[in-house]
Design a protein around this motif. Sequence first.
Motif, PDB file in Angstrom:
ATOM      1  N   SER A   1      -4.544   7.813  -5.886  1.00 23.31           N
ATOM      2  CA  SER A   1      -5.248   6.924  -4.965  1.00 23.31           C
ATOM      3  C   SER A   1      -4.256   6.329  -3.972  1.00 23.31           C
ATOM      4  O   SER A   1      -3.052   6.518  -4.083  1.00 23.31           O
ATOM      5  CB  SER A   1      -5.933   5.798  -5.741  1.00 23.31           C
ATOM      6  OG  SER A   1      -6.713   4.996  -4.890  1.00 23.31           O
ATOM      7  N   TYR A   2      -4.788   5.619  -3.004  1.00 23.50           N
ATOM      8  CA  TYR A   2      -4.008   4.791  -2.097  1.00 23.50           C
ATOM      9  C   TYR A   2      -4.070   3.401  -2.714  1.00 23.50           C
ATOM     10  O   TYR A   2      -5.158   2.843  -2.870  1.00 23.50           O
ATOM     11  CB  TYR A   2      -4.655   4.843  -0.720  1.00 23.50           C
ATOM     12  CG  TYR A   2      -3.872   4.227   0.404  1.00 23.50           C
ATOM     13  CD1 TYR A   2      -2.488   4.197   0.417  1.00 23.50           C
ATOM     14  CD2 TYR A   2      -4.535   3.681   1.491  1.00 23.50           C
ATOM     15  CE1 TYR A   2      -1.794   3.637   1.463  1.00 23.50           C
ATOM     16  CE2 TYR A   2      -3.856   3.120   2.556  1.00 23.50           C
ATOM     17  CZ  TYR A   2      -2.482   3.105   2.535  1.00 23.50           C
ATOM     18  OH  TYR A   2      -1.795   2.548   3.583  1.00 23.50           O
ATOM     19  N   GLU A   3      -2.915   2.816  -3.085  1.00 23.76           N
ATOM     20  CA  GLU A   3      -2.904   1.655  -3.970  1.00 23.76           C
ATOM     21  C   GLU A   3      -1.871   0.614  -3.560  1.00 23.76           C
ATOM     22  O   GLU A   3      -0.814   0.933  -3.048  1.00 23.76           O
ATOM     23  CB  GLU A   3      -2.574   2.146  -5.384  1.00 23.76           C
ATOM     24  CG  GLU A   3      -2.172   1.066  -6.354  1.00 23.76           C
ATOM     25  CD  GLU A   3      -1.598   1.610  -7.641  1.00 23.76           C
ATOM     26  OE1 GLU A   3      -2.308   1.559  -8.642  1.00 23.76           O
ATOM     27  OE2 GLU A   3      -0.432   2.076  -7.628  1.00 23.76           O
TER      28      GLU A   3
ATOM     29  N   PRO B   1       0.827  -1.205   0.000  1.00 26.68           N
ATOM     30  CA  PRO B   1       0.000   0.000   0.000  1.00 26.68           C
ATOM     31  C   PRO B   1       0.867   1.263   0.000  1.00 26.68           C
ATOM     32  O   PRO B   1       1.768   1.412   0.817  1.00 26.68           O
ATOM     33  CB  PRO B   1      -0.806  -0.128   1.292  1.00 26.68           C
ATOM     34  CG  PRO B   1      -0.909  -1.601   1.512  1.00 26.68           C
ATOM     35  CD  PRO B   1       0.424  -2.140   1.063  1.00 26.68           C
ATOM     36  N   THR B   2       0.573   2.118  -0.958  1.00 23.36           N
ATOM     37  CA  THR B   2       1.355   3.336  -1.165  1.00 23.36           C
ATOM     38  C   THR B   2       0.406   4.475  -1.521  1.00 23.36           C
ATOM     39  O   THR B   2      -0.502   4.299  -2.329  1.00 23.36           O
ATOM     40  CB  THR B   2       2.352   3.130  -2.337  1.00 23.36           C
ATOM     41  OG1 THR B   2       3.130   1.959  -2.087  1.00 23.36           O
ATOM     42  CG2 THR B   2       3.262   4.325  -2.513  1.00 23.36           C
ATOM     43  N   LYS B   3       0.647   5.626  -0.921  1.00 23.76           N
ATOM     44  CA  LYS B   3      -0.136   6.814  -1.282  1.00 23.76           C
ATOM     45  C   LYS B   3       0.399   7.336  -2.607  1.00 23.76           C
ATOM     46  O   LYS B   3       1.579   7.619  -2.748  1.00 23.76           O
ATOM     47  CB  LYS B   3       0.000   7.912  -0.221  1.00 23.76           C
ATOM     48  CG  LYS B   3      -0.556   7.533   1.117  1.00 23.76           C
ATOM     49  CD  LYS B   3      -1.962   7.993   1.267  1.00 23.76           C
ATOM     50  CE  LYS B   3      -2.409   7.708   2.708  1.00 23.76           C
ATOM     51  NZ  LYS B   3      -3.798   7.681   2.862  1.00 23.76           N
ATOM     52  N   GLU B   4      -0.476   7.399  -3.594  1.00 23.71           N
ATOM     53  CA  GLU B   4      -0.129   7.939  -4.907  1.00 23.71           C
ATOM     54  C   GLU B   4      -0.982   9.185  -5.134  1.00 23.71           C
ATOM     55  O   GLU B   4      -1.953   9.412  -4.419  1.00 23.71           O
ATOM     56  CB  GLU B   4      -0.396   6.899  -6.005  1.00 23.71           C
ATOM     57  CG  GLU B   4       0.379   5.612  -5.863  1.00 23.71           C
ATOM     58  CD  GLU B   4       1.875   5.756  -6.095  1.00 23.71           C
ATOM     59  OE1 GLU B   4       2.348   6.856  -6.487  1.00 23.71           O
ATOM     60  OE2 GLU B   4       2.595   4.771  -5.878  1.00 23.71           O
TER      61      GLU B   4
ATOM     62  N   CYS C   1      -7.194  -0.418  -5.003  1.00 19.28           N
ATOM     63  CA  CYS C   1      -7.271   0.957  -4.517  1.00 19.28           C
ATOM     64  C   CYS C   1      -8.327   1.099  -3.437  1.00 19.28           C
ATOM     65  O   CYS C   1      -9.351   0.429  -3.468  1.00 19.28           O
ATOM     66  CB  CYS C   1      -7.617   1.904  -5.668  1.00 19.28           C
ATOM     67  SG  CYS C   1      -6.337   1.980  -6.927  1.00 19.28           S
ATOM     68  N   GLU C   2      -8.048   1.999  -2.517  1.00 19.16           N
ATOM     69  CA  GLU C   2      -9.029   2.302  -1.486  1.00 19.16           C
ATOM     70  C   GLU C   2     -10.059   3.272  -2.029  1.00 19.16           C
ATOM     71  O   GLU C   2      -9.699   4.267  -2.676  1.00 19.16           O
ATOM     72  CB  GLU C   2      -8.335   2.907  -0.273  1.00 19.16           C
ATOM     73  CG  GLU C   2      -9.258   3.124   0.900  1.00 19.16           C
ATOM     74  CD  GLU C   2      -8.508   3.474   2.161  1.00 19.16           C
ATOM     75  OE1 GLU C   2      -7.807   2.585   2.701  1.00 19.16           O
ATOM     76  OE2 GLU C   2      -8.598   4.636   2.592  1.00 19.16           O
TER      77      GLU C   2
END
Length: 138
Positions: free
Chosen positions: A117-119, A111-114, A133-134
């Motif tokens: 989105s958070y993906e 999980p990584t903040k892009e 994605c969240e």
Amino acid sequence: MITKLTHTNIFVLDQDRALDFYVNKLGFKVHTDAAMGPDKRWLTVCSPDQPDLEIILMPIDEGMHFKEGVAKQLKELVKNGTFGFGVLECNDLLATYEELKSKGVVFKKPPTKEFYSYEALFVDDSGNWFSLCEKKKE
């Protein structure tokens, strides 16, 4: 006028393995599993929250869909992760990530903040990869 998409496909290397992956690891439900002649099967799954969109788990076999040699090429593309792709949405990415990891789902990116989105990125048992994605909070 077209009103909606009802079916789409994911090419899979083995329908039985794919069925196990999508149902037992991702939590999808079997919508249709019907024989289509000798050694042929119409197999669709769907998200419990989106039952009107069926995902066809499409085997890559020579014959009706693919000419000689094409099936082999497509199988290699899928295995190498260069063909299939999709975006899936969840309510809580960290919880879903941990749940799927515990079931053996292989993630290529945690999980990584892009900016979009958070993906997290994972692959299915055939090599298709997905962005998880969240869902954006409203």
